[in-house]
Design an enzyme around this catalytic site. Structure first.
Site, PDB file in Angstrom:
ATOM      1  N   THR A   2      12.254  -3.566   2.101  1.00  0.00           N
ATOM      2  CA  THR A   2      10.896  -4.114   2.236  1.00  0.00           C
ATOM      3  C   THR A   2      10.098  -3.692   0.999  1.00  0.00           C
ATOM      4  O   THR A   2      10.122  -4.393   0.000  1.00  0.00           O
ATOM      5  CB  THR A   2      10.198  -3.652   3.542  1.00  0.00           C
ATOM      6  OG1 THR A   2      10.257  -2.230   3.630  1.00  0.00           O
ATOM      7  CG2 THR A   2      10.867  -4.281   4.754  1.00  0.00           C
TER       8      THR A   2
ATOM      9  N   LYS B 100      17.260   1.821   3.954  1.00  0.00           N
ATOM     10  CA  LYS B 100      15.976   1.384   3.410  1.00  0.00           C
ATOM     11  C   LYS B 100      14.929   2.427   3.772  1.00  0.00           C
ATOM     12  O   LYS B 100      15.041   3.113   4.791  1.00  0.00           O
ATOM     13  CB  LYS B 100      15.572   0.011   3.907  1.00  0.00           C
ATOM     14  CG  LYS B 100      15.031   0.017   5.322  1.00  0.00           C
ATOM     15  CD  LYS B 100      14.180  -1.176   5.639  1.00  0.00           C
ATOM     16  CE  LYS B 100      12.875  -1.176   4.887  1.00  0.00           C
ATOM     17  NZ  LYS B 100      11.869  -0.242   5.429  1.00  0.00           N
TER      18      LYS B 100
ATOM     19  N   THR C  67       9.215   2.277   8.657  1.00  0.00           N
ATOM     20  CA  THR C  67      10.569   2.113   9.174  1.00  0.00           C
ATOM     21  C   THR C  67      11.626   2.637   8.227  1.00  0.00           C
ATOM     22  O   THR C  67      11.610   2.361   7.036  1.00  0.00           O
ATOM     23  CB  THR C  67      10.844   0.633   9.461  1.00  0.00           C
ATOM     24  OG1 THR C  67       9.996   0.234  10.520  1.00  0.00           O
ATOM     25  CG2 THR C  67      12.287   0.426   9.868  1.00  0.00           C
TER      26      THR C  67
ATOM     27  N   GLU D 240       6.812   5.050  -1.154  1.00  0.00           N
ATOM     28  CA  GLU D 240       5.872   4.062  -1.689  1.00  0.00           C
ATOM     29  C   GLU D 240       4.980   4.687  -2.763  1.00  0.00           C
ATOM     30  O   GLU D 240       4.268   5.645  -2.501  1.00  0.00           O
ATOM     31  CB  GLU D 240       5.046   3.470  -0.549  1.00  0.00           C
ATOM     32  CG  GLU D 240       5.907   2.531   0.296  1.00  0.00           C
ATOM     33  CD  GLU D 240       5.268   2.151   1.621  1.00  0.00           C
ATOM     34  OE1 GLU D 240       4.252   2.753   1.977  1.00  0.00           O
ATOM     35  OE2 GLU D 240       5.813   1.256   2.288  1.00  0.00           O
TER      36      GLU D 240
ATOM     37  N   ASN E 199      -0.153  -0.326   0.563  1.00  0.00           N
ATOM     38  CA  ASN E 199      -0.467  -0.302   1.993  1.00  0.00           C
ATOM     39  C   ASN E 199      -1.819  -0.850   2.393  1.00  0.00           C
ATOM     40  O   ASN E 199      -2.109  -0.978   3.568  1.00  0.00           O
ATOM     41  CB  ASN E 199      -0.312   1.119   2.530  1.00  0.00           C
ATOM     42  CG  ASN E 199       1.149   1.451   2.715  1.00  0.00           C
ATOM     43  OD1 ASN E 199       1.827   0.796   3.492  1.00  0.00           O
ATOM     44  ND2 ASN E 199       1.634   2.426   1.969  1.00  0.00           N
TER      45      ASN E 199
END
Lengths: 410, 410
Positions: free
Chosen positions: A161, A187, A198, A283, A405
């Site tokens: 993702t 992931k 996730t 991230e 985000n």
């Protein structure tokens, strides 16, 4: 099986490197980008395949998690396929979401000639928006036809993702002239409170073992790897680690035997390698941070301190700016709930002492800054309160996280 | 004392609005900016003054916290002065740091003609760097000379670190023809895990009460205000809320009397107003977020859900981007540890339903976006699991936070 033969080494490969497995991925239109791979299938040709899974402990579990748990029970750990999509988590989607998960598993099973309960499903992406069933059902026949050794490589790409690189690891060991492989893809996740983002990982091996053995080994390896990427018992709606063992290498892993610790070692190496990749690719992350805590009174105290430091945005933003702000590290240890004497704590970055006995160690500011500029940083904290230790992995915390985000859904 | 006379209203003023108090602030050179006010003194002229404090629960408590706790005990709650500096937290500074705190309190007491134990001290700023004693001792005589009603206003400015505005509140009530004032100043904190960023607040009142009564009232009011800015039991090395009551309004607050609940109401109003200012001024914040949880099984469950949502960087970055990502709110509730049925949860922003019975409420995306663009946002979560509720305040989470915290020391 002698320990002398039990070396594990990392090798090139993918989920189909272990004997018996094939894979494939297609662009089904679930992700926003039109040509992005987003639907993947992993299949074991071996009828004797065993399977196991560990899942989120979140009270709000996504439909694929609910269904996969059921399927592992119903099939008695005999699952032979994993169907996974990225772009939509199928979470908070009610009965319709569960029906979608069931129906896609049923059709996949039909195409593969196995029971629906032998299909595990997983999803990742946005929460609360219905997962469209039509694109999946429409692409399933082609996905099944594409299953091959060669196409298995694409699975790691399809499950991404916000990941910036696909995460694959394969380890190999040879024992009594027979070679066993364990392969995995993963992931990742936002890295601050990653229990909300996730984490998916799918593992294959050609070792031979019962489904209960596989389950126990998987639980242990996950506890020492994925659950140490600052993920604790609290996890996202979709977190899933699923493994399948084809048995085709004809090397048995048996309880109460050396083979158990031998295989556990390989599985842990594999899972830790994937876990570190996840941390490194948090991230917006630019650095991999390992937090090591030693000298704790109890294992729980060690864990509390390590996680408090690894979860502290103030620590992680300081590291993003290469600021040797060790006071924030000591402060996080202080509020962790662990018992220790603040006048004894030592903090070291890589090999450089920052804090000794709770006070400034008199380090050179420039030297410390250079340590914090490195891409891999080890924070070593000695509480001098006991003999237990803990280790977790995390990343620094940058503006990139906010970028990713603040408009994830839009 | 009748409840009919017990109205409290907010009025203009400062810490010296209550009778008996004076204040002053100077630029002592502790902050980096050369002319910034960074050393402040609050003094009560009334010999009968009582005092109370609530402090951080962090195991690593700063020297001024350690000393102020001692002074409250030693003076039997008869402190009459608060000496506070910003720019350096005097935390993780060992025996030298404690000596600095002691020596500054001693000299201040001498200048003011009171015992050293009647002086409370507080510090905020960078951790682990020695607090220089010379600039403080050097500026103390002038600071003492500057004490006045007029100069008290500057205290709110002097205690700021990354705050963008000074925080002052005064409330007033008239009973039996006599007017009582309660005044307070506060400084705020990073808002993500604010248990790591220092929160200071100093309160003055001219009501008359014993030190134990003041302590109990302060503990209660803090629990319902400052401790609800996502600060829980775990706090920074320096967190301090200290109050002094001069008694000069000649209105008594007595246990088991209406006067207790009357004064508690005013004190809570004051503290909640300051707490909301702190939340609104979180580092990098653009929005004040109130998280209301109702229908929880137990008070602990209500609190867990409210704090999980308020602490979630994923929720807070979504709100920074005005993204109505309610799935993240449900997910945070799910991992909070509270027991509830995910198929019953409702989430509402301001008055707009986002989620009903755990699923998308079918809201208009544009309308939801506009609600999240507002400067004040109320997230209302109904768990439908019981009858208890909780409320916490927080702010959105933006790139400004990273800017502020990635190079705080440098």
């Amino acid at each position: 099986m002698s320990r002398a033969m039990a070396k594990w080494e990392q090798v090139e490969g993918d989920l189909a490197t272990p004997a018996g497995f094939r894979g494939a991925a297609v662009a089904a239109g679930i992700k926003k980008a039109p040509d992005a791979l987003d639907l993947a299938l992993i299949f074991s040709d071996s009828p004797g395949t065993t399977a196991a899974g560990v899942f989120t402990t979140n009270r709000v579990a996504a439909a694929p998690v609910v269904l996969s748990r059921e399927h592992l029970v119903e099939s008695r750990g005999r699952c032979r396929a994993i169907l996974v999509n990225a772009g939509n988590a199928n979470a908070c989607t009610g009965k319709a979401g569960l029906h979608t998960a069931q129906e896609t598993a049923r059709v996949a099973g039909e195409l593969l000639g196995i029971e629906p309960s032998q299909v595990l499903v997983a999803s990742t992406g946005v929460i609360g928006i219905p997962l469209p069933i039509d694109p999946i059902l429409q692409h399933l026949p082609h996905l099944k036809e594409s299953l091959s050794k060669e196409n298995a490589k694409a699975v790691a790409q399809a499950i991404m993702t916000t990941d910036t690189f696909p995460k694959t690891c394969v380890v190999r060991s040879t024992t009594k002239g027979r070679t066993v492989h364990i392969a995995g893809v993963a992931k990742g996740a936002g890295m601050i409170h990653p229990h909300m983002a996730t984490m998916l990982s799918f593992l294959t091996t050609d070792a031979l073992m019962g489904e209960r053995m596989l389950h126990h080994l998987l639980v242990e390896a996950a506890a020492d790897s994925f659950n140490r990427v600052t993920v604790d018992g609290d996890t996202s709606t979709n977190d899933t680690v699923a493994a399948m063992a084809s048995g085709l290498a004809e090397v048995s892993v048996i309880p109460g035997n050396d083979s158990r610790s031998w295989f556990a070692e390989g599985l842990t190496l594999l899972c830790q390698t994937l876990a570190r990749m996840i941390a490194r690719d948090g991230e917006g992350a630019t650095k991999l941070i390992t937090v090591e805590v030693v000298g704790a009174r109890t294992p729980l105290d060690a864990d509390r301190v390590a996680r408090a430091i690894a979860n502290s945005p103030l620590v992680k933003t300081a590291i993003a700016g290469a600021d040797p702000n060790w006071g924030r590290i000591v402060c996080a240890a202080g509020y962790s709930g662990a018992k220790f004497d603040p006048a004894k704590i030592d903090v070291t970055v890589n090999e450089l002492p920052l804090c000794r006995k709770g006070m400034d160690a008199g380090f050179d500011e420039g030297a410390a800054h250079r340590e914090f500029e490195k891409k891999e940083i080890v924070l070593h904290v000695d509480l001098h309160a006991g003999r237990t230790s803990s280790r977790v992995w995390t990343c620094d915390f940058t503006k990139g996280y906010i970028d990713i985000n603040s408009s994830y859904r839009s």
